[in-house]
Motif scaffolding. Structure first.
Motif, PDB file in Angstrom:
ATOM      1  N   GLU A  20       0.983  -1.122  -0.093  1.00 31.90           N
ATOM      2  CA  GLU A  20      -0.176   0.134  -0.045  1.00 31.90           C
ATOM      3  C   GLU A  20       1.052   1.054   0.040  1.00 31.90           C
ATOM      4  O   GLU A  20       1.395   1.707   1.052  1.00 31.90           O
ATOM      5  N   GLU A  21       1.028   1.776  -1.285  1.00 30.32           N
ATOM      6  CA  GLU A  21       1.960   2.926  -1.463  1.00 30.32           C
ATOM      7  C   GLU A  21       1.517   4.054  -0.638  1.00 30.32           C
ATOM      8  O   GLU A  21       2.347   4.735   0.112  1.00 30.32           O
ATOM      9  N   ASP A  22       0.112   4.648  -0.393  1.00 28.69           N
ATOM     10  CA  ASP A  22      -0.170   5.452   0.236  1.00 28.69           C
ATOM     11  C   ASP A  22       0.013   5.477   1.725  1.00 28.69           C
ATOM     12  O   ASP A  22       0.562   6.315   2.328  1.00 28.69           O
ATOM     13  N   PHE A  23      -0.186   4.208   2.430  1.00 27.79           N
ATOM     14  CA  PHE A  23       0.245   4.180   3.764  1.00 27.79           C
ATOM     15  C   PHE A  23       1.805   4.252   4.019  1.00 27.79           C
ATOM     16  O   PHE A  23       2.003   4.606   4.929  1.00 27.79           O
ATOM     17  N   GLN A  24       2.554   3.678   3.052  1.00 22.69           N
ATOM     18  CA  GLN A  24       3.928   3.722   2.958  1.00 22.69           C
ATOM     19  C   GLN A  24       4.389   5.153   3.358  1.00 22.69           C
ATOM     20  O   GLN A  24       5.310   5.601   3.995  1.00 22.69           O
ATOM     21  N   LYS A  25       3.761   6.222   2.567  1.00 23.26           N
ATOM     22  CA  LYS A  25       4.218   7.420   2.563  1.00 23.26           C
ATOM     23  C   LYS A  25       3.753   8.093   3.817  1.00 23.26           C
ATOM     24  O   LYS A  25       4.403   8.938   4.594  1.00 23.26           O
ATOM     25  N   TYR A  26       2.658   7.677   4.187  1.00 19.33           N
ATOM     26  CA  TYR A  26       2.058   8.214   5.655  1.00 19.33           C
ATOM     27  C   TYR A  26       2.838   7.898   6.742  1.00 19.33           C
ATOM     28  O   TYR A  26       3.194   8.648   7.738  1.00 19.33           O
ATOM     29  N   LYS A  27       3.220   6.359   6.629  1.00 20.64           N
ATOM     30  CA  LYS A  27       4.053   6.076   7.910  1.00 20.64           C
ATOM     31  C   LYS A  27       5.228   6.688   7.787  1.00 20.64           C
ATOM     32  O   LYS A  27       6.122   7.044   8.844  1.00 20.64           O
ATOM     33  N   SER A  31       6.011   9.862   6.733  1.00 14.29           N
ATOM     34  CA  SER A  31       5.886  11.236   7.279  1.00 14.29           C
ATOM     35  C   SER A  31       5.353  11.185   8.761  1.00 14.29           C
ATOM     36  O   SER A  31       5.817  12.059   9.503  1.00 14.29           O
TER      37      SER A  31
END
Length: 95
Positions: free
Chosen positions: A56-63, A65
């Motif tokens: 999950e790319e969006d989750f990885q970005k959130y993680k 940040s």
């Protein structure tokens, strides 16, 4: 797309309790996968979740940040202790 790879027979890991209810069909498939891979059900669930979270790319970005935001305040928010020293002109002189 990446593939999920379960190693056979290596299900000894440190665990934290997470209470959740899953659909019966998913539970059945997880049990079948545990039997197929010769691992404990907990191991299979952990590997499936780990795989899904890394995809999950969006989750990885959130993680990334979120970890950046939590580490920054700790480094910045170190107030220096304020010492109250009398100034040389405010010292009273008694004769």
């Amino acid at each position: 797309m990446s593939k999920l790879k379960l190693e056979h027979g290596i299900s000894r890991i440190r665990r934290a309790k997470l209470q959740s209810s899953i659909d019966q069909t998913i539970a059945d498939d997880v049990e079948l996968m545990a039997e197929w891979s010769n691992n404990e059900t907990n191991y299979v669930v952990n590997e499936l979740l780990r795989f899904a979270l890394t995809q999950e790319e969006d989750f990885q970005k959130y993680k990334v940040s979120a970890s950046t935001n939590t580490s920054r305040p700790a480094a910045i928010a170190k107030p220096s202790p304020a010492k109250s020293e009398p100034s040389p002109t405010s010292a009273s002189t008694h004769a």
